[in-house]
Write an enzyme that holds these catalytic residues in place. Sequence first.
Site, PDB file in Angstrom:
ATOM      1  N   HIS A 182     -37.438  15.382   5.247  1.00  0.00           N
ATOM      2  CA  HIS A 182     -37.598  13.948   5.033  1.00  0.00           C
ATOM      3  C   HIS A 182     -38.837  13.646   4.203  1.00  0.00           C
ATOM      4  O   HIS A 182     -38.836  12.787   3.329  1.00  0.00           O
ATOM      5  CB  HIS A 182     -37.740  13.251   6.396  1.00  0.00           C
ATOM      6  CG  HIS A 182     -36.593  12.363   6.682  1.00  0.00           C
ATOM      7  ND1 HIS A 182     -36.039  12.233   7.934  1.00  0.00           N
ATOM      8  CD2 HIS A 182     -35.883  11.550   5.876  1.00  0.00           C
ATOM      9  CE1 HIS A 182     -35.041  11.390   7.873  1.00  0.00           C
ATOM     10  NE2 HIS A 182     -34.921  10.961   6.644  1.00  0.00           N
ATOM     11  N   CYS A 490     -24.558  27.706 -15.667  1.00  0.00           N
ATOM     12  CA  CYS A 490     -25.179  27.072 -14.495  1.00  0.00           C
ATOM     13  C   CYS A 490     -26.462  27.764 -14.029  1.00  0.00           C
ATOM     14  O   CYS A 490     -26.980  27.443 -12.971  1.00  0.00           O
ATOM     15  CB  CYS A 490     -24.181  26.988 -13.343  1.00  0.00           C
ATOM     16  SG  CYS A 490     -23.650  28.595 -12.733  1.00  0.00           S
TER      17      CYS A 490
HETATM   18  C1  PEP Z   1     -27.379  32.693 -11.882  1.00  0.00           C
HETATM   19  O1  PEP Z   1     -27.439  33.879 -11.572  1.00  0.00           O
HETATM   20  O2  PEP Z   1     -27.706  32.256 -12.991  1.00  0.00           O
HETATM   21  C2  PEP Z   1     -26.918  31.685 -10.905  1.00  0.00           C
HETATM   22  C3  PEP Z   1     -26.628  30.470 -11.251  1.00  0.00           C
HETATM   23  O3  PEP Z   1     -26.837  32.065  -9.629  1.00  0.00           O
HETATM   24  P1  PEP Z   1     -28.070  32.357  -8.653  1.00  0.00           P
HETATM   25  O4  PEP Z   1     -29.320  31.936  -9.364  1.00  0.00           O
HETATM   26  O5  PEP Z   1     -27.793  31.582  -7.423  1.00  0.00           O
HETATM   27  O6  PEP Z   1     -27.968  33.834  -8.465  1.00  0.00           O
END
Ligand code: PEP
Length: 537
Positions: A182, A490
Amino acid sequence: MAEIRLSGRPASSGFAEGQLYVLPDKRVSRAPTGDPDLEAKALRNAIILASEALADLATTADGDAADMLGFQVAMLEDDALSEMAFAAIAEGKPADIAWRHSMDQEIEAYRSADDEYFRARSADLEDIRDNVLDMLSGGTSAAPPPPGAILIARDLQPSRFLGIDWSKGGAILLSEGSPTSHVAMLARARGVPMIVGLGELPRSADGIALIDGGSGQAILSPERQSLDQFITRRAEDDNLSARAEKLLLKDAMTKTGEAVTILINVADPLELDVISPDLCDGIGLVRTEFLFSEDGSFPDEEAQYRVYRRLVEWASGRPVTIRTLDAGGDKPIKNLTIDGESNPFLGVRGIRLSLIRTDLFRIQLRALSRAASHGPIKIMAPMVTIPSELATVRRMMAEEFEGLKAKGIAAALPPIGIMVEVPAAALAMDLFDADFFSIGSNDLTQYVTAAGRDIGSVADLADPRHPAVLRLIAMIATQGKKMQREVSLCGDAGGDPALIPLLLHAGIRCLSMAPSMVARAKLIISETSLSGDVVTP
Ligand code: PEP
Ligand code: MG
């Protein structure tokens, strides 16, 4: 004191410069009366005073802060909370000891709850406990810190945060704490930079500190050169923030008119409570490791289903990409990951572990299939190396979906894609029957450069700007186009202003990033001109 550089988990972004101040613990000194009736009266009185003080504080708060204080007042006014303490007082315990003991048990129950939401609420209960203890000892709480100070503490309780004057700036450095607590939410809402999980911090401090909450970096007693660099960075940052904020809710578009899809990464659904889905085109990565608690217990199907459904509801029709458990490597999970592997990053992690612990994996697939009946969920498998892993995931998913259907339980069969983070998968993408691909640039970079992502001494080598990494990313984007499959990215590179233009030039048109990076990313994208050709170093 010589310059000290610290690095922790970002909990609230922003720059701050100020005097260091070690927040003292609240002191409780009280002589028991020895009379149970008087002790009970003292506790009753302290509860009333604490709840009046919180209600007073609530009149100056708004939004989340007011909600949080309302929650604490409601808890305090609930007789169930103090029942056990009054029973202990009747048996002869002093009021403060009885209260502390009963609250500690309550706090422990919250701390060990399966649901992260309840675990994060344990800090509220600590706050309630200490406020009542404070009142029992006549309100002798520590003096407030000087305005604008950089606070050092083990953890910080929400009402203590709210009792501090932040109008002159300041920041928070916690040796423990969590970005989902929080107090972290309050800090983000008030724009107070905060870094958590810093480990051992000085117990006494003088001099100044420089804080960059967004990167989780702090410098205590900076040298002149560090101070100059900090001032320059902060000025640049202020300028960029003002420009970026204007683009937050707009679609991302390059200077030359190419649309870019912006997705967000979710490490904990609590983060979503304070942001609008309108800032993104969907969720590109949910790291489901947060579901697994530190005490080694596993979330059941119902608990997972509730969390996934909440994500879908938040996204309001936008796609939600949920990654199956990616335990192992830098994310060990008690009672699950394998101890003592010589190199956990090259061991049984991600989908490799899920395909061994199919009992747990099938629970996750069922929960995902059920949640998919409420909206567009996409399932993403991490650390996939060979096509048969994906084929097994597909088969299991289909079996679980059929099983749910046979029982008359609402379910759907979501698209299934893979993370492209193992070079073997990146170089042989055409062999994978995936509905979509998402580049995990963090792992892809460490595997391509043979430099561990968690090893500071090789951090310069584990650089996604390495031409080999960028060329591989361009190959993946081209291959995805050929296969007519979506390719997103990502890893952290997706939200890194220095990398975004390089990724766009490499052909990436879908980026997934931490919500706090979205405004900046849109600004960088709007300033990037593309020629139409894939360009890599
Ligand atoms: C990555 O490896 O770029 C990814 C998005 O996964 P993590 O960072 O959770 O391993
Ligand atoms: Mg990864």
